[in-house]
Design an enzyme around this catalytic site. Structure first.
Site, mmCIF file in Angstrom:
data_model
loop_
_atom_site.group_PDB
_atom_site.id
_atom_site.type_symbol
_atom_site.label_atom_id
_atom_site.label_comp_id
_atom_site.label_asym_id
_atom_site.label_seq_id
_atom_site.Cartn_x
_atom_site.Cartn_y
_atom_site.Cartn_z
ATOM 1 N N SER A 140 0.865 -1.185 0.000
ATOM 2 C CA SER A 140 0.000 0.000 0.000
ATOM 3 C C SER A 140 0.898 1.231 0.000
ATOM 4 C CB SER A 140 -0.868 -0.003 1.268
ATOM 5 O OG SER A 140 -1.649 1.171 1.341
ATOM 6 N N TYR A 154 -1.981 -1.496 10.486
ATOM 7 C CA TYR A 154 -2.096 -1.730 9.033
ATOM 8 C C TYR A 154 -0.826 -1.261 8.314
ATOM 9 C CZ TYR A 154 -3.993 -1.452 4.274
ATOM 10 O OH TYR A 154 -4.203 -1.606 2.920
#
Ligand SMILES: NC(=O)c1ccc[n+]([C@@H]2O[C@H](COP(=O)([O-])OP(=O)(O)OC[C@H]3O[C@@H](n4cnc5c(N)ncnc54)[C@H](O)[C@@H]3O)[C@@H](O)[C@H]2O)c1
Length: 262
Positions: A140, A154
């Protein structure tokens, strides 16, 4: 048909980015095997099969190492090898660092890092035997490049996947196996819809509008746009690229300030 004759395993292909990648790979001639724990997996496969008979799947939680190993053995018996592995399955649950329980931390670590680890360990031998492979990990921009409040767990896992990508790429390079990472900004998926709902239960669409307003292209990406980047990294044409991360974010990581400009 850039993937004609290729066999691809895609985790988390029942919805979202994994479904986008699955569709683009099927359109380009690949056999696709989805690994996903969602109850909707068989419905997704049934729907896809109407147009693309070469899709199958296993309902499995990638945290379950023994089950993942058994599936890899099964696929080895039936197909002999695989050509492409997309480690896409992942989760995100926002919580501030001090409020985050160890359970929520481990939920991210166990799926995003250890799940990817389990699947790669199980399927890499099916590439080694064939001296060919394309491994694509869904990282990401969150973690390696940027972050918002609530994303510590995350972001940690997505940054870890960049290290995983580089180190594994170095180890398998002599076997004609490449390992690369995709680093998306916001793509419109059930994960993002869920985050929007958790942020503002009454008006989740305002959260989505807010996300879009921070992106120079003024919109979120589509799962197909993400699928096309994965297609390139999965194809023979990307043969000289390994250990790299590719940002796909509509320019969201570009702005330097909010006030300078003509
Ligand atoms: N959507 C975005 O904006 C965005 C941005 C950057 C990175 N990503 C990454 O892309 C990947 C896919 O995200 P998404 O937005 O499509 O999510 P999503 O929640 O919409 O879909 C994720 C899929 O993975 C499956 N899955 C999750 N945990 C699993 C497990 N333990 N075992 C088997 N299957 C499991 C789910 O059932 C689901 O089908 C993730 O790794 C995510 O971190 C997404």
């Amino acid at each position: 048909m850039r993937l004609e004759g290729k066999i691809a395993v895609i985790t988390g292909g029942a919805m979202g980015n994994g479904l986008g990648i699955t569709k683009v790979f099927l359109q380009n001639g690949a056999d696709v095997i989805i690994l996903d724990y969602a109850d909707t997996l068989q419905d997704t496969i049934k729907e896809l099969k109407k147009e693309y008979p070469k899709v199958t799947g296993y309902q499995v939680d990638i945290r379950q190492k023994e089950q993942v190993n058994q599936i890899a053995k099964d696929i080895q018996k039936n197909k002999g090898h695989i050509d492409i592995l997309v480690n896409n399955a992942g989760v995100a649950k926002l919580s501030t660092f001090l409020e985050m329980s160890d359970e929520i931390r481990d939920y991210h670590f166990d799926i995003n890092i250890k799940g990817t680890w389990n699947v790669t360990k199980a399927f890499l031998p099916l590439m080694l035997e064939n001296h060919y492979g394309r491994i694509i990990n869904l990282s990401s921009v969150t973690g390696p490049m940027v972050a918002d409040p609530g994303e510590v767990a995350y972001a940690t896992t997505k940054a870890a996947l960049v290290g995983f990508t580089k180190a594994l790429a170095r180890e398998v390079v002599e076997h004609q196996i490449t390992v690369n990472a995709i680093m998306p900004g916001y793509i419109m998926t059930p994960m993002v819809e869920k985050i929007a709902k958790e942020t503002d239960e009454e008006n989740p669409e305002n959260v989505i509008k807010g996300i879009a307003s921070g992106i120079p292209m003024n919109r979120l990406g589509t799962i197909e746009e993400l699928g096309y980047l994965a297609l390139f990294l999965a194809s023979d044409e990307s043969s000289y690229i390994t250990g790299q991360g590719f940002v796909i974010d509509g320019g969201s990581t570009l702005p330097e300030t909010k006030s300078v400009g003509v």
